[in-house]
Motif scaffolding. Structure first.
Motif, PDB file in Angstrom:
ATOM      1  N   ASN A 190       0.874  -1.224  -0.050  1.00  0.00           N
ATOM      2  CA  ASN A 190      -0.115  -0.179  -0.064  1.00  0.00           C
ATOM      3  C   ASN A 190       0.938   1.270  -0.009  1.00  0.00           C
ATOM      4  OD1 ASN A 190      -1.961  -1.801   0.220  1.00  0.00           O
ATOM      5  ND2 ASN A 190      -3.220  -0.866   1.595  1.00  0.00           N
ATOM      6  N   PRO A 191       1.726   1.630   0.815  1.00  0.00           N
ATOM      7  CA  PRO A 191       2.457   2.906   0.914  1.00  0.00           C
ATOM      8  C   PRO A 191       3.167   3.073  -0.402  1.00  0.00           C
ATOM      9  CG  PRO A 191       2.932   1.439   2.766  1.00  0.00           C
ATOM     10  CD  PRO A 191       2.242   0.538   1.835  1.00  0.00           C
ATOM     11  N   LEU A 192       3.846   2.003  -0.868  1.00  0.00           N
ATOM     12  CA  LEU A 192       4.564   2.227  -2.350  1.00  0.00           C
ATOM     13  C   LEU A 192       3.803   2.537  -3.462  1.00  0.00           C
ATOM     14  CD1 LEU A 192       7.346  -0.608  -2.080  1.00  0.00           C
ATOM     15  CD2 LEU A 192       7.716   1.754  -2.086  1.00  0.00           C
ATOM     16  N   THR A 193       2.407   1.623  -3.490  1.00  0.00           N
ATOM     17  CA  THR A 193       1.670   2.149  -4.482  1.00  0.00           C
ATOM     18  C   THR A 193       1.091   3.773  -4.327  1.00  0.00           C
ATOM     19  OG1 THR A 193      -0.268   1.027  -3.385  1.00  0.00           O
ATOM     20  CG2 THR A 193       0.939  -0.218  -4.896  1.00  0.00           C
ATOM     21  N   GLU A 261      -5.494   4.920   5.751  1.00  0.00           N
ATOM     22  CA  GLU A 261      -5.463   4.058   6.991  1.00  0.00           C
ATOM     23  C   GLU A 261      -3.742   3.615   7.183  1.00  0.00           C
ATOM     24  OE1 GLU A 261      -9.565   1.381   6.967  1.00  0.00           O
ATOM     25  OE2 GLU A 261      -8.141   0.836   5.307  1.00  0.00           O
ATOM     26  N   VAL A 262      -3.195   4.676   7.070  1.00  0.00           N
ATOM     27  CA  VAL A 262      -1.727   4.178   7.134  1.00  0.00           C
ATOM     28  C   VAL A 262      -1.283   4.222   8.605  1.00  0.00           C
ATOM     29  CG1 VAL A 262      -0.861   6.798   7.267  1.00  0.00           C
ATOM     30  CG2 VAL A 262       0.656   4.899   6.525  1.00  0.00           C
ATOM     31  N   ASP A 263      -1.983   5.041   9.636  1.00  0.00           N
ATOM     32  CA  ASP A 263      -1.671   4.729  10.921  1.00  0.00           C
ATOM     33  C   ASP A 263      -1.943   3.299  11.666  1.00  0.00           C
ATOM     34  OD1 ASP A 263      -0.271   6.930  12.056  1.00  0.00           O
ATOM     35  OD2 ASP A 263      -1.993   8.211  11.757  1.00  0.00           O
ATOM     36  N   LEU A 286       8.799   5.582   4.577  1.00  0.00           N
ATOM     37  CA  LEU A 286       7.609   5.609   3.531  1.00  0.00           C
ATOM     38  C   LEU A 286       6.008   5.931   4.513  1.00  0.00           C
ATOM     39  CD1 LEU A 286       7.813   2.297   1.555  1.00  0.00           C
ATOM     40  CD2 LEU A 286       8.594   4.625   0.888  1.00  0.00           C
ATOM     41  N   TYR A 287       6.202   5.635   5.571  1.00  0.00           N
ATOM     42  CA  TYR A 287       5.085   5.892   6.498  1.00  0.00           C
ATOM     43  C   TYR A 287       4.993   7.635   6.677  1.00  0.00           C
ATOM     44  CZ  TYR A 287       3.051   6.668  11.206  1.00  0.00           C
ATOM     45  OH  TYR A 287       2.283   7.115  12.281  1.00  0.00           O
ATOM     46  N   ALA A 292       3.082  12.959   5.197  1.00  0.00           N
ATOM     47  CA  ALA A 292       3.438  14.283   4.756  1.00  0.00           C
ATOM     48  C   ALA A 292       2.391  14.720   3.675  1.00  0.00           C
ATOM     49  CB  ALA A 292       5.019  14.312   4.410  1.00  0.00           C
ATOM     50  N   MET A 293       2.212  13.638   2.844  1.00  0.00           N
ATOM     51  CA  MET A 293       1.492  13.918   1.647  1.00  0.00           C
ATOM     52  C   MET A 293      -0.228  14.474   1.918  1.00  0.00           C
ATOM     53  SD  MET A 293       2.633  11.455  -1.424  1.00  0.00           S
ATOM     54  CE  MET A 293       1.826  10.015  -0.484  1.00  0.00           C
ATOM     55  N   GLU A 294      -0.380  13.585   3.039  1.00  0.00           N
ATOM     56  CA  GLU A 294      -1.801  13.930   3.392  1.00  0.00           C
ATOM     57  C   GLU A 294      -1.864  15.159   4.067  1.00  0.00           C
ATOM     58  OE1 GLU A 294      -3.045  10.469   5.997  1.00  0.00           O
ATOM     59  OE2 GLU A 294      -3.148   9.365   4.287  1.00  0.00           O
TER      60      GLU A 294
END
Length: 300
Positions: A190-193, A261-263, A286-287, A292-294
């Motif tokens: 997920n994070p990479l994509t 839902e990264v957290d 990546l996390y 940062a993007m959000e």
């Protein structure tokens, strides 16, 4: 069987479609009256992998309390929506089993604090995409795993009788371990994509993305000794192949400008690894990049 599915996202609609196809009475609980009305008027359409369609009549409502005597309630909303759902579930009779279908680990202990006698969790690896208010597309084959954390598993063994090759169901012994293994897979994909803005299959064809994914896998196997045995890297490759055309949930959130839902997925795994003395440096970068993007409001 009278089954309620809370949540009309891609996973909720796809599960509702498969259940209706198995001749169960399905009620889909949605957030907007507009969608409830559309589902009653047009019915629920599932677009198959080959482009053909199946249409099923289901019930729909915006109020869980209007559903009479459910045999099973499936909660298929994002983690961030669960706090509101918990408040509604407190009033559900204690004998009604609950099945939670969320990514990550944060909801496990929260769900078990509810008064219901039977609490189970579900991990899905199939691909699904919302087309419109009444149409969902099945984008990739995958397994639906169910683990009962508390109570009786009888109702879930009834689901095994569905025997639909498009939605195979498997019971597992350890619900918490099942969620952890799914979270590990999510951490790899997920994070990479989301950051690279690529579909799952491109993690295999883009040599730099593949290198990063393999590096994260090596870090995870150092932090969690069982990962190499329970999730061999060949299984990660197979999953990317099977869901090659899928847009990961984290990338979909970025494309829609939603908080991901990264957290509850990556953050929870980082926390467990840190407790074992492993910082997982690549995954941690990546996390924070996703966060940062959000924070900056950056979209696809």
């Amino acid at each position: 069987m009278n089954v309620v599915v809370i949540g009309a996202g891609a996973v909720g609609q796809l599960m509702a479609s498969f259940l209706a196809e198995a001749h169960m009475h399905v009620t889909l609980v949605v957030r907007r009256q507009e969608q409830a009305d559309e589902l009653q008027l047009k019915r629920l359409t599932r677009v198959h992998l080959d482009g053909t369609q199946t249409v099923h009549q289901i019930a729909s409502t915006v109020e869980l309390k209007t559903v009479s005597k459910p045999d099973l309630i499936i909660i298929a909303v994002k983690y961030r929506q669960l706090q509101n759902i918990y408040k509604q579930l407190v009033d559900v009779p204690k004998e009604v089993p609950l099945l939670f279908v969320q990514n990550g680990l944060a909801h496990f202990d929260e769900a078990l604090s509810l008064p219901q006698q039977t609490i189970a969790f579900c991990s899905v690896s199939f691909g699904a995409q919302i087309i419109n208010l009444t149409t969902v597309q099945h984008r990739g084959m995958g397994l639906c795993k169910i683990g009962v954390a508390r109570g009786n598993d009888g109702i879930f063994h009834q689901l095994l009788k569905i025997q639909n090759p498009l939605c195979p169901i498997e019971m597992v012994e350890n619900a918490e371990q099942m969620l952890f293994e799914k979270a590990v897979l999510n951490c790899l994909i997920n994070p990479l994509t989301a950051i690279l803005q690529i579909k799952n299959g491109e993690l295999l064809t883009n040599k730099h993305a593949f290198f990063l994914m393999h590096t994260i896998y090596q870090e995870l196997t150092e932090a969690f000794v069982d990962v190499q045995q329970t999730i061999p890297f060949s299984a990660v490759i197979t999953l990317c192949e099977k869901t090659g055309e899928n847009t990961s949930s984290m990338l979909a959130d970025r494309m829609q400008g939603r908080k991901s839902e990264v957290d509850t997925i990556v953050g929870a795994v980082l926390q467990k690894a840190s407790a074992n003395g492993y910082p997982l440096p690549t995954l941690r970068i990546l996390y924070h990049q996703v966060l940062a993007m959000e924070e900056s409001g950056e979209q696809y």
